[in-house]
Design a protein around this motif. Structure first.
Motif, mmCIF file in Angstrom:
data_model
loop_
_atom_site.group_PDB
_atom_site.id
_atom_site.type_symbol
_atom_site.label_atom_id
_atom_site.label_comp_id
_atom_site.label_asym_id
_atom_site.label_seq_id
_atom_site.Cartn_x
_atom_site.Cartn_y
_atom_site.Cartn_z
ATOM 1 N N GLY A 299 -0.190 -23.840 -6.973
ATOM 2 C CA GLY A 299 1.126 -24.484 -6.927
ATOM 3 C C GLY A 299 2.223 -23.581 -6.384
ATOM 4 N N THR A 300 3.319 -23.528 -7.112
ATOM 5 C CA THR A 300 4.455 -22.712 -6.699
ATOM 6 C C THR A 300 4.064 -21.235 -6.588
ATOM 7 N N SER A 301 3.252 -20.778 -7.524
ATOM 8 C CA SER A 301 2.843 -19.367 -7.486
ATOM 9 C C SER A 301 2.031 -19.086 -6.221
ATOM 10 N N SER A 346 0.710 -15.732 -11.473
ATOM 11 C CA SER A 346 0.834 -16.915 -12.340
ATOM 12 C C SER A 346 2.039 -16.772 -13.244
ATOM 13 N N GLN A 347 2.896 -17.757 -13.246
ATOM 14 C CA GLN A 347 4.032 -17.745 -14.168
ATOM 15 C C GLN A 347 3.535 -17.683 -15.601
ATOM 16 N N SER A 348 2.706 -18.655 -15.970
ATOM 17 C CA SER A 348 2.272 -18.785 -17.369
ATOM 18 C C SER A 348 1.204 -17.777 -17.749
ATOM 19 N N THR A 351 -3.075 -20.551 -16.292
ATOM 20 C CA THR A 351 -3.661 -21.574 -15.420
ATOM 21 C C THR A 351 -5.177 -21.398 -15.389
ATOM 22 N N ALA A 401 8.963 -25.047 -11.356
ATOM 23 C CA ALA A 401 9.241 -23.606 -11.343
ATOM 24 C C ALA A 401 10.375 -23.303 -10.358
ATOM 25 N N LYS A 487 8.963 -28.932 -4.418
ATOM 26 C CA LYS A 487 10.025 -29.228 -5.393
ATOM 27 C C LYS A 487 10.483 -30.671 -5.260
ATOM 28 N N GLU A 490 7.856 -33.079 -6.586
ATOM 29 C CA GLU A 490 7.745 -33.055 -8.040
ATOM 30 C C GLU A 490 8.879 -33.789 -8.721
HETATM 31 C C1 F6R Z 1 5.530 -26.332 -9.627
HETATM 32 C C2 F6R Z 1 4.826 -25.596 -10.648
HETATM 33 C C3 F6R Z 1 3.349 -25.542 -10.548
HETATM 34 C C4 F6R Z 1 2.850 -24.156 -10.977
HETATM 35 C C5 F6R Z 1 1.319 -24.131 -11.015
HETATM 36 C C6 F6R Z 1 0.798 -22.762 -11.371
HETATM 37 O O1 F6R Z 1 6.906 -26.334 -9.832
HETATM 38 O O2 F6R Z 1 5.401 -25.076 -11.558
HETATM 39 O O3 F6R Z 1 2.904 -25.847 -9.267
HETATM 40 O O4 F6R Z 1 3.326 -23.210 -10.084
HETATM 41 O O5 F6R Z 1 0.864 -25.059 -11.955
HETATM 42 O O6 F6R Z 1 1.251 -22.356 -12.610
HETATM 43 P P1 F6R Z 1 1.289 -20.835 -13.042
HETATM 44 O O7 F6R Z 1 2.246 -20.155 -12.151
HETATM 45 O O8 F6R Z 1 1.723 -20.865 -14.470
HETATM 46 O O9 F6R Z 1 -0.112 -20.327 -12.868
#
Ligand code: F6R
Length: 614
Positions: A299-301, A346-348, A351, A401, A487, A490
C-alpha cells in the motif's frame, strides 16, 4: 483488522465506559459492527450490533455495562456478513465463555464440523465462534478453564484473542498467534489488553508485547506470560515504555484525524530527523556491503519504498529492486541469494503479507539480512529483522496513511544520505546541501499548508463534475502520483490512476476527452523537460490540466488550467526530496474530495488500518 480491548479490575465498576472508550480508540481497525461483554457477580452481560460504534452506543448504551471484566470488539468482517449475529463477543452454548478475536482461524471448518457432531449449536457464521464451543467441550471433560483454553488454542491458527469465563471472575486469558496483542498494567490495580497501543494510552505507557504463540493470564494489576506450546514455561518479558503523547491520538480542534495528521507532518518530520546516527550508519553499512538489495512493503508504505528506492539507489551505486511484499516469495523463490539485504517498510509493523515475506526470506537463505522501518515500537516486524529504525510519526488514527508516509520517505532519505557520507562519493559541501534541503522539508510543508488548504477546496469543487482522473509524473514523482491516486481512491471513492506520464500514452490516453482532469506532478528535476511534452499531449486532447509545481515554475504553469504551488527552491537538492514536499497537496485534495462527497475521510469504505489477513 478488528480492534480488541480487554480490562480486568478487582472491583465492580462502570466498566462499559472504559471498554467503549477502548474500542473507540481502535475504530480505525474496523467499523462494521461492535460489541461488549461484561462480567458481574458470576454472570455475563452482552450488548452488540452491526453499525459504527457511536450508532450502537446510541441504540444500546454500551457504556452502562457494570462489572469487573469487560471484553470489547470493533469488527472488520472476514467470515460472515457484518450483521448483528456475527458481531463479537461470541459465546459457548451455555453463555458462560465469551471470546473476542482478531484474525482468521484457517482450520475452522473442520473444527466446526466436529463440534456440530457433538451437539454444539452455533449462532453465527464466524470462524471465531468455534473457540468458546471448543473450550466448553474441554471443560465438560473436567479440564480446568486455563488448560481448556490452551488445548483449544493448540488446535487453532490465526488469532489475537481475549477470553473470559463467568466461573473464573479473577482472571482473563489473552493469546496470540499472528495477530497483535499489547498488554498494559495500571498502578497494580487494573490490567488491560488491546490490539494496538492508542487504546491503552489514557491508562498506561508501560506495556508488554505478547509474542507469537504466547498466552497471558491477566489478573487485576498482574500479568503472567506463557508459551502456548510449553505452558509450564513462564516467560519473563521486559516492560516497554511508549512515549507517544495521548493528544496525538485525539482529534483536538480538527474535524477529522486525517486533516490533523496532515497538519502534523512538519512536526513528525522534525522528530524523525532525530533518528539515532548509529542506526543510520548500521543500515548504511549493511546496504553498502550487500550484493543485492530489495525493498518491500504494501500500500502506502510500498509507495514510500518506491520513492526511497530512487533516493537510496542514487547514493548506493547498486540497484534496489522494489517488490510488493505479497509477491516477494513469488518473485525471488528461484533467485534469492545469500548476502542480500531486504528493507521492509511498514507503518504498523503488523501487515501479515510483509511478515510472511520476511520470514520466508530468512528461512530461505541464512545470510539474508532484514532491515526494517516501522512506526510502532515492538511490532511483529521488529522480531524478524536484524536491525530496525523507528520512524517518529507518532500514532496515526486516520485509516488513510499520511504523516507516516512522509516520515517513511524522510527516513529512507536519511539512510540514503548516510550512505553517501559512508561511501565518500560527494564533496562535503554537496552533502551539506542535500542535508539542508532535506531538513527544510518540514518548513516547506508548513508554509504550504498555511497558504493552500482553502484553495485546494476550490480545486475540488471544479473536479467534482468528473468521475475519474489521472495523476501523471515521471521519475521519482511516479511514487507521488501513485500515492496521491491511492489517497483519492481510499477516502473519496474515485477511480484515479497514478501512472507514469510517459507510459500513459501507450493506452490510458484513450480515455481523455474534453475536460478530463489530469494532475501532473512536476518538480523541476531532470524529468521536467520531457514532462512538458506529456502535458502538451494531454492538453491537445482536451484534458483539463492541473499541475503541482514549485513557486518559480513558468512553463508547465502556463500550460495548465489550475496550478498548485509548492514553496520550495528549484534546485536538484530540493527536487530529490519532492516526494515529501509534494504529497501533502494530494493528501489535502483527497481529504476535501471526501468531504465534498459526504464521506467520512477517517473511515473509508471496506478498509481498516493494519491488515492482518492475507
Ligand atoms: C493506505 C494505507 C495502506 C497501508 C498498507 C500497509 O492509506 O494506509 O495502504 O499503507 O496497508 O500497511 P503498513 O504500512 O502498516 O504495513
Amino acid at each position: 483488522m478488528c480492534g480488541i480491548f480487554g480490562i480486568i479490575t478487582s472491583e465492580n465498576t462502570e466498566i462499559g465506559k472504559i471498554a467503549l472508550d477502548g474500542i473507540k480508540r481502535l475504530e480505525y481497525r474496523g467499523y462494521d459492527s461492535c460489541g461488549i461483554v461484561s462480567h458481574k457477580d458470576g454472570q455475563l452481560f452482552i450488548k452488540k450490533d452491526s453499525g459504527k460504534i457511536q450508532e450502537i452506543q446510541e441504540k444500546l448504551t454500551l457504556d452502562d455495562l457494570m462489572g469487573n471484566i469487560a471484553l470489547a470488539h470493533t469488527r472488520w468482517a472476514t467470515h460472515g456478513a457484518p450483521i448483528k449475529k456475527n458481531s463479537h463477543p461470541h459465546l459457548d452454548c451455555k453463555g458462560e465463555i465469551a471470546v473476542i478475536h482478531n484474525g482468521i482461524i484457517e482450520n475452522f471448518i473442520s473444527l466446526k464440523k466436529e463440534l456440530l457432531s457433538k451437539g454444539h449449536i452455533f449462532q453465527s457464521d464466524t470462524d471465531t465462534e468455534i473457540i468458546p464451543h471448543l473450550i466448553e467441550e474441554y471443560i465438560k471433560k473436567g479440564i480446568d478453564f486455563q488448560n481448556s483454553v490452551i488445548k483449544t488454542l493448540k488446535r487453532c491458527k490465526g488469532y489475537g484473542i481475549v477470553i473470559c469465563y463467568s466461573k473464573e471472575p479473577n482472571f482473563i486469558i489473552v493469546a496470540r498467534k499472528e495477530s497483535p496483542i499489547i498488554i498494559g498494567i495500571d498502578r497494580g490495580k487494573v490490567s488491560y489488553c488491546a490490539s494496538d497501543i492508542p487504546a491503552l494510552l489514557p491508562y498506561t505507557r508501560n506495556i508488554y508485547i505478547l509474542g507469537d504463540n504466547e498466552l497471558a493470564i491477566l489478573r487485576p494489576g498482574e500479568v503472567k506470560i506463557f508459551d502456548i506450546e510449553n505452558e509450564v514455561k513462564k516467560i519473563e518479558r521486559p516492560l516497554k515504555h511508549v512515549d507517544w503523547n495521548i493528544d496525538a491520538a485525539e482529534k483536538g480542534e480538527y474535524e477529522h484525524f486525517m486533516l490533523k495528521e496532515i497538519f502534523e507532518e512538519p512536526d513528525a518530520l522534525r522528530k524523525t530527523l532525530k533518528i539515532p546516527e548509529n542506526d543510520l550508519r548500521l543500515f548504511a553499512k549493511e546496504l553498502i556491503s550487500a550484493e543485492h538489495v530489495y525493498i518491500t512493503a504494501a500500500g502506502t508504505s510500498y509507495h514510500a519504498s518506491l520513492a526511497g528506492k530512487y533516493i537510496i539507489t542514487k547514493f548506493l551505486g547498486n540497484y534496489i529492486q522494489e517488490i510488493e511484499c505479497s509477491e516477494l516469495e513469488n518473485q525471488l523463490k528461484d533467485s534469492l541469494r545469500d548476502n542480500s539485504v531486504i528493507i521492509a517498510v511498514s507503518q504498523s509493523g503488523e501487515t501479515i503479507d510483509l511478515i510472511e515475506a520476511i520470514r520466508w526470506a530468512r528461512n530461505a537463505k541464512k545470510n539474508v539480512k532484514i532491515l526494517s522501518l516501522t512506526n510502532v515500537v515492538g511490532s511483529s516486524i521488529t522480531r524478524y529483522s536484524n536491525h530496525t529504525i523507528i520512524t517518529q510519526a507518532g500514532p496515526e488514527i486516520g485509516v488513510a496513511a499520511t504523516k507516516t508516509y512522509t516520515t517513511q520517505v524522510f527516513s529512507l532519505a536519511l539512510i540514503g544520505l548516510e550512505i553517501a557520507r559512508e561511501r565518500n562519493i560527494l564533496q562535503k559541501k554537496e552533502i551539506e546541501l542535500y542535508y539542508n534541503a532535506l531538513k527544510s522539508t518540514p518548513d516547506v510543508i508548513e508554509n504550504f499548508l498555511k497558504k493552500t488548504n482553502h484553495s485546494i477546496e476550490k480545486i475540488v469543487d471544479n473536479l467534482e463534475r468528473n468521475a475519474n482522473y489521472f495523476f501523471l509524473a515521471r521519475g521519482i514523482s511516479i511514487a507521488t502520483a501513485k500515492e496521491g491516486g491511492l489517497k483519492l481512491k481510499e477516502v473519496a471513492c474515485r477511480f484515479i490512476e497514478g501512472y507514469s506520464a510517459a507510459n500513459a500514452k501507450h493506452g490510458p490516453i484513450a480515455l481523455v476527452r474534453d475536460g478530463f482532469p489530469i494532475i501532473f506532478i512536476a518538480p523541476p528535476d531532470e524529468t521536467y523537460k520531457r514532462l512538458i511534452g506529456n502535458v502538451m499531449e494531454f492538453k491537445a486532447r482536451g484534458g483539463h490540466i492541473i499541475s503541482i509545481v514549485v513557486e518559480s515554475d513558468e512553463i508547465i504553469s502556463d500550460l495548465s488550467d489550475t496550478i498548485i504551488k509548492i514553496p520550495q527552491p528549484a534546485n536538484k537538492y530540493y527536487n530529490l526530496f519532492s516526494p515529501i514536499t509534494f504529497i501533502p497537496a494530494l493528501q489535502l485534495l483527497a481529504y476535501h474530495a471526501a468531504l465534498a462527497h459526504g464521506l467520512d475521510p477517517d473511515k473509508p469504505l471496506n478498509l481498516a488500518k493494519t491488515v492482518t489477513v492475507h
